[in-house]
Design a protein around this motif. Sequence first.
Motif, PDB file in Angstrom:
ATOM      1  N   GLU A 106     -20.718  76.507  65.387  1.00 55.43           N
ATOM      2  CA  GLU A 106     -19.514  76.795  64.591  1.00 55.43           C
ATOM      3  C   GLU A 106     -19.387  75.805  63.431  1.00 55.43           C
ATOM      4  O   GLU A 106     -19.029  76.184  62.316  1.00 55.43           O
ATOM      5  CB  GLU A 106     -18.252  76.755  65.467  1.00 55.43           C
ATOM      6  N   SER A 161     -21.843  76.783  60.847  1.00 61.39           N
ATOM      7  CA  SER A 161     -21.300  77.913  60.078  1.00 61.39           C
ATOM      8  C   SER A 161     -20.316  77.398  59.031  1.00 61.39           C
ATOM      9  O   SER A 161     -20.335  77.831  57.871  1.00 61.39           O
ATOM     10  CB  SER A 161     -20.545  78.893  60.987  1.00 61.39           C
ATOM     11  N   GLU A 171     -14.026  78.590  60.435  1.00 57.54           N
ATOM     12  CA  GLU A 171     -15.107  78.155  61.334  1.00 57.54           C
ATOM     13  C   GLU A 171     -14.777  76.820  61.996  1.00 57.54           C
ATOM     14  O   GLU A 171     -15.114  76.589  63.160  1.00 57.54           O
ATOM     15  CB  GLU A 171     -16.441  78.066  60.579  1.00 57.54           C
ATOM     16  N   GLU A 192     -23.594  85.946  60.922  1.00 55.11           N
ATOM     17  CA  GLU A 192     -22.540  86.357  61.855  1.00 55.11           C
ATOM     18  C   GLU A 192     -23.107  87.187  63.011  1.00 55.11           C
ATOM     19  O   GLU A 192     -22.598  87.117  64.136  1.00 55.11           O
ATOM     20  CB  GLU A 192     -21.424  87.110  61.125  1.00 55.11           C
TER      21      GLU A 192
END
Length: 172
Positions: free
Chosen positions: A17, A20, A50, A94
């Motif tokens: 995460e 990202s 994120e 994604e």
Amino acid sequence: MLSKELEAAINKQINAEFWSAYLYLSMSTHFAHEGLPGFANWFKVQFQEEQDHAMKFMNYLISKGNKVELKPIEKVDTSWESLLQAFEVTLNHERVVTSLINNLVSIARKENDYATENMLQWFVSEQVEEEETAQGMIDSLKLIGGNGFGIYTMDKELAQRTYTPISSSSES
Ligand code: FEO
């Protein structure tokens, strides 16, 4: 308390995460540099979301008495050849995140960890939205093609996107 396997897998997810977040922040700075402040804003909001995803996982581990381990964040690209390419990278990324979330659900199910499976359902729904949004951007950009006015208009629209912390909108 979560099993060691689930704790390790969620710690890996926290890193994914943050990666990202870093990717979208890099896209944001790239498009700001390219003179597209609306697209830069869109990716900045994505970056903030994120970070919230990572926080949600961290808070969950802490609430269960597990240990959060923050690992190094791998480098990300710093430029993209076009808006379309950046959104294709976004969609592909994604899709990878969706498979990682699905894998976490599989581990939780294998362990009959219903609380974790329940927590993960938020992410399952979120990923449907994330993929749909990225696909929508790709569709719009394909429609616009290289039309400067179209890009200008889309940039103005994306400048309106605002960040809403997930803690106030999605946590139960
Ligand atoms: Fe946290 Fe965009 O997935």
